[in-house]
Design a protein around this motif. Structure first.
Motif, PDB file in Angstrom:
ATOM      1  N   ASP A   1     -87.603 -22.032 -72.774  1.00  0.00           N
ATOM      2  CA  ASP A   1     -87.286 -21.207 -71.753  1.00  0.00           C
ATOM      3  C   ASP A   1     -87.285 -21.804 -70.240  1.00  0.00           C
ATOM      4  N   ILE A   2     -87.891 -23.019 -70.093  1.00  0.00           N
ATOM      5  CA  ILE A   2     -88.250 -23.223 -68.743  1.00  0.00           C
ATOM      6  C   ILE A   2     -87.615 -24.748 -68.706  1.00  0.00           C
ATOM      7  N   CYS A   3     -86.955 -25.056 -67.572  1.00  0.00           N
ATOM      8  CA  CYS A   3     -86.289 -26.233 -67.376  1.00  0.00           C
ATOM      9  C   CYS A   3     -87.242 -27.469 -67.125  1.00  0.00           C
ATOM     10  N   ALA A   4     -86.654 -28.499 -67.449  1.00  0.00           N
ATOM     11  CA  ALA A   4     -87.215 -29.648 -67.419  1.00  0.00           C
ATOM     12  C   ALA A   4     -87.313 -30.432 -66.109  1.00  0.00           C
ATOM     13  N   THR A   5     -87.932 -31.532 -65.720  1.00  0.00           N
ATOM     14  CA  THR A   5     -87.807 -32.263 -64.518  1.00  0.00           C
ATOM     15  C   THR A   5     -86.771 -33.575 -64.929  1.00  0.00           C
ATOM     16  N   SER A   6     -86.060 -33.844 -63.945  1.00  0.00           N
ATOM     17  CA  SER A   6     -85.056 -34.722 -64.459  1.00  0.00           C
ATOM     18  C   SER A   6     -84.727 -35.699 -63.277  1.00  0.00           C
ATOM     19  N   ASP A   7     -84.155 -36.858 -63.355  1.00  0.00           N
ATOM     20  CA  ASP A   7     -83.504 -37.731 -62.619  1.00  0.00           C
ATOM     21  C   ASP A   7     -81.981 -37.381 -62.425  1.00  0.00           C
ATOM     22  N   GLY A   8     -81.480 -37.592 -61.034  1.00  0.00           N
ATOM     23  CA  GLY A   8     -80.012 -37.257 -61.127  1.00  0.00           C
ATOM     24  C   GLY A   8     -79.920 -37.362 -59.828  1.00  0.00           C
ATOM     25  N   GLY A   9     -78.455 -37.098 -59.372  1.00  0.00           N
ATOM     26  CA  GLY A   9     -77.753 -37.427 -57.936  1.00  0.00           C
ATOM     27  C   GLY A   9     -76.678 -36.515 -57.731  1.00  0.00           C
ATOM     28  N   ALA A  10     -76.092 -36.205 -56.777  1.00  0.00           N
ATOM     29  CA  ALA A  10     -75.074 -35.274 -56.486  1.00  0.00           C
ATOM     30  C   ALA A  10     -74.686 -35.487 -55.084  1.00  0.00           C
ATOM     31  N   ALA A  11     -73.060 -35.291 -54.640  1.00  0.00           N
ATOM     32  CA  ALA A  11     -72.945 -35.850 -53.368  1.00  0.00           C
ATOM     33  C   ALA A  11     -71.543 -34.878 -53.057  1.00  0.00           C
ATOM     34  N   LEU A  12     -71.406 -34.593 -51.927  1.00  0.00           N
ATOM     35  CA  LEU A  12     -70.099 -33.888 -51.585  1.00  0.00           C
ATOM     36  C   LEU A  12     -69.454 -34.492 -50.222  1.00  0.00           C
ATOM     37  N   VAL A  13     -68.348 -34.792 -50.073  1.00  0.00           N
ATOM     38  CA  VAL A  13     -67.344 -34.981 -48.949  1.00  0.00           C
ATOM     39  C   VAL A  13     -66.990 -33.616 -48.083  1.00  0.00           C
ATOM     40  N   LEU A  14     -67.729 -33.355 -47.013  1.00  0.00           N
ATOM     41  CA  LEU A  14     -67.102 -32.152 -46.368  1.00  0.00           C
ATOM     42  C   LEU A  14     -66.092 -32.420 -45.180  1.00  0.00           C
ATOM     43  N   THR A  15     -65.200 -31.766 -44.656  1.00  0.00           N
ATOM     44  CA  THR A  15     -64.576 -31.918 -43.568  1.00  0.00           C
ATOM     45  C   THR A  15     -64.110 -30.839 -42.948  1.00  0.00           C
ATOM     46  N   SER A  16     -63.488 -30.678 -41.717  1.00  0.00           N
ATOM     47  CA  SER A  16     -62.918 -29.570 -40.805  1.00  0.00           C
ATOM     48  C   SER A  16     -61.666 -29.339 -41.769  1.00  0.00           C
ATOM     49  N   MET A  17     -61.219 -28.147 -41.693  1.00  0.00           N
ATOM     50  CA  MET A  17     -60.137 -27.597 -42.309  1.00  0.00           C
ATOM     51  C   MET A  17     -58.940 -28.311 -41.778  1.00  0.00           C
ATOM     52  N   GLU A  18     -58.974 -28.552 -40.185  1.00  0.00           N
ATOM     53  CA  GLU A  18     -57.915 -29.365 -39.502  1.00  0.00           C
ATOM     54  C   GLU A  18     -57.764 -30.805 -40.193  1.00  0.00           C
ATOM     55  N   PHE A  19     -59.026 -31.448 -40.539  1.00  0.00           N
ATOM     56  CA  PHE A  19     -58.769 -33.076 -41.231  1.00  0.00           C
ATOM     57  C   PHE A  19     -58.068 -32.676 -42.297  1.00  0.00           C
ATOM     58  N   ALA A  20     -58.371 -31.798 -42.998  1.00  0.00           N
ATOM     59  CA  ALA A  20     -57.772 -31.554 -44.680  1.00  0.00           C
ATOM     60  C   ALA A  20     -56.370 -31.318 -44.442  1.00  0.00           C
ATOM     61  N   ARG A  21     -56.127 -30.605 -43.431  1.00  0.00           N
ATOM     62  CA  ARG A  21     -54.561 -30.140 -43.454  1.00  0.00           C
ATOM     63  C   ARG A  21     -53.872 -31.543 -42.813  1.00  0.00           C
ATOM     64  N   SER A  22     -54.626 -32.296 -42.015  1.00  0.00           N
ATOM     65  CA  SER A  22     -53.867 -33.235 -41.643  1.00  0.00           C
ATOM     66  C   SER A  22     -53.358 -34.290 -42.516  1.00  0.00           C
ATOM     67  N   ARG A  23     -54.332 -34.373 -43.615  1.00  0.00           N
ATOM     68  CA  ARG A  23     -54.048 -35.333 -44.790  1.00  0.00           C
ATOM     69  C   ARG A  23     -53.193 -34.367 -45.849  1.00  0.00           C
ATOM     70  N   GLY A  24     -52.741 -33.393 -45.549  1.00  0.00           N
ATOM     71  CA  GLY A  24     -51.822 -32.604 -46.702  1.00  0.00           C
ATOM     72  C   GLY A  24     -52.445 -32.066 -47.692  1.00  0.00           C
ATOM     73  N   LEU A  25     -54.165 -31.828 -47.585  1.00  0.00           N
ATOM     74  CA  LEU A  25     -54.576 -31.727 -48.976  1.00  0.00           C
ATOM     75  C   LEU A  25     -54.917 -30.070 -49.113  1.00  0.00           C
ATOM     76  N   GLU A  26     -54.527 -29.734 -50.064  1.00  0.00           N
ATOM     77  CA  GLU A  26     -55.368 -28.077 -50.416  1.00  0.00           C
ATOM     78  C   GLU A  26     -56.520 -28.289 -50.894  1.00  0.00           C
ATOM     79  N   SER A  27     -57.657 -27.822 -50.295  1.00  0.00           N
ATOM     80  CA  SER A  27     -58.941 -28.019 -50.586  1.00  0.00           C
ATOM     81  C   SER A  27     -59.676 -26.883 -51.233  1.00  0.00           C
ATOM     82  N   VAL A  28     -60.976 -27.010 -51.796  1.00  0.00           N
ATOM     83  CA  VAL A  28     -61.722 -25.862 -51.900  1.00  0.00           C
ATOM     84  C   VAL A  28     -62.583 -25.559 -50.624  1.00  0.00           C
TER      85      VAL A  28
END
Length: 396
Positions: A207-234
């Motif tokens: 029922d209880i979660c373990a302790t783990s190793d791991g990593g996660a990362a995100l690249v975040l940008t302004s909406m203007e930057f994303a649009r300038s690259r022609g990207l439809e983003s989450v």
């Protein structure tokens, strides 16, 4: 489109497990994966927000600079923050503030951990002025104990059973089967959960979660930057890191002092509900719009509480949704399509970031083998000790 929106251009993870290596290695792998996903180079990054780990020495306390050094000094600005289990969300909030203020266009958020075996213990030796240290030293109250208190409260309020809790583990283990980043990729039966060792009654080992190793990362940008690259983003459309008003405990229990009953005002919403409400409000959506939710299943019982607190169902009705298959992939509102902490375990500074990685892939339609069809809105929520918590709404 909200003026507070930012784009998620890249998401990357290092798989969870017990690898026996440095947290820096996990974070570096996740960061490089996120940059590749965004189609950007390290030199494009103007700001690095690191989520701290307090169990990995001095480099863990200055995670932003640690990861910037590992990637190669480039002149990027850095910040580091610790907020218990919400550390990753606070790092995301720091990066968002930089982007929305116009101080940068491209930010990298990284969290990684190399966790010790067993219960998380307080850090820093004897600290009699530290409530975290005191609960271990005086009460023997490890984290699973207060998970169990929450479970007991749910049983008392709504008639929940140990089998209900076990069904959460069954569902999440099924979701985690097809997640290449999950540590545990094996189906579990109700009987296996109920027959596993008792840790803190009524909760058992599975029922209880373990302790783990791991990593996660995100690249975040302004909406203007994303649009300038022609990207439809989450987009991150709403982000809440509010603190509680009252009560002060993790469990939202009342103040038991006999002279306080007439002087303390109970808040309009409990802490977890307040977190979600602010994020929904900022994003201009409601729980009825949510396609998928990543909630903080430190224990199986807590997932049921979270479902109600963030408005996915009425109080006391989470079990009926679970049993009807509505919270499974293919149901009305899939909860923890990643497999949740049941399938990953805790890698504290990476967790809130990993939740958004999953929702990014879900909203892009890239969650192979566990895809929520037509996902357009996601919410990720978690809670850490001492008033830390987060709710993040992403939209497509």
């Amino acid at each position: 489109m909200s003026g507070k929106e930012i784009a998620i251009l890249g998401a990357g993870m290092h798989p969870w497990g017990k690898w026996g290596r440095s947290f820096i290695e996990y974070g570096l792998a996740a960061a490089r994966s996120a940059l590749a996903d965004a189609g950007l180079s390290w030199q494009d990054v103007q700001y690095v927000a690191g989520a701290d780990t307090i169990r990995n020495g001095y480099p863990g306390f200055i995670a932003g600079a640690t990861f910037a050094q590992a990637l190669g000094w480039s002149g990027a600005q850095v910040s580091s923050c610790y907020a218990a289990c919400a550390s990753g969300a606070q790092a995301i909030a720091n990066a968002r503030a930089q982007i929305l203020s116009g101080l940068c266009d491209v930010a990298l958020v990284v969290g990684a951990d190399a966790a010790p075996k067993g219960f998380f213990a307080p850090v820093g030796g004897d600290r009699p002025d530290d409530p975290d240290w005191l609960r271990f030293r005086l009460l023997g109250a490890t984290n699973p104990m207060y998970f169990a208190l929450a479970a007991r409260r749910r049983m008392a309020l709504y008639g929940s059973t140990s089998e209900d809790f076990a069904q959460v583990k069954v569902k999440n283990s099924r979701h985690g089967l097809n997640n290449p980043n999950a540590r545990y990729r094996k189906e579990v039966a109700v009987e296996q959960v109920l027959e596993s060792a008792v840790v803190a009654d009524p909760l058992r080992l599975l029922d209880i979660c373990a302790t783990s190793d791991g990593g996660a990362a995100l690249v975040l940008t302004s909406m203007e930057f994303a649009r300038s690259r022609g990207l439809e983003s989450v987009r991150i459309s709403g982000l809440s890191t509010v603190t509680p008003t009252f009560p002060k405990t993790v469990l939202d229990l009342p103040d038991f002092a006999t002279d306080s009953a007439m002087t303390v005002q109970v808040p309009e919403r409990p802490f977890r509900a307040a977190l979600a409400h602010k994020a929904y409000e900022e994003a201009g959506v409601g729980p009825e719009d949510v396609s998928a939710a990543e909630v903080y299943d430190l224990s199986t019982a807590l997932e049921l509480d979270w479902m109600e607190d963030i408005g996915l169902c009425e109080p006391g009705s989470a079990e009926s949704l679970l049993r009807a298959g509505e919270t499974s992939i293919g149901g009305r509102i899939p909860v923890n399509p990643s497999g949740g902490l049941a399938s990953f375990g805790e890698a504290i500074p990476a967790q809130a970031i990993a939740q958004l990685c999953e929702l990014t892939w879900q909203l892009r339609g890239q969650a192979e083998g566990r895809q929520v069809e037509g996902a357009r809105v996601g919410i990720a929520v978690n809670q850490g000790l001492f008033g830390h918590g987060s709710a993040t709404v992403v939209t497509r």
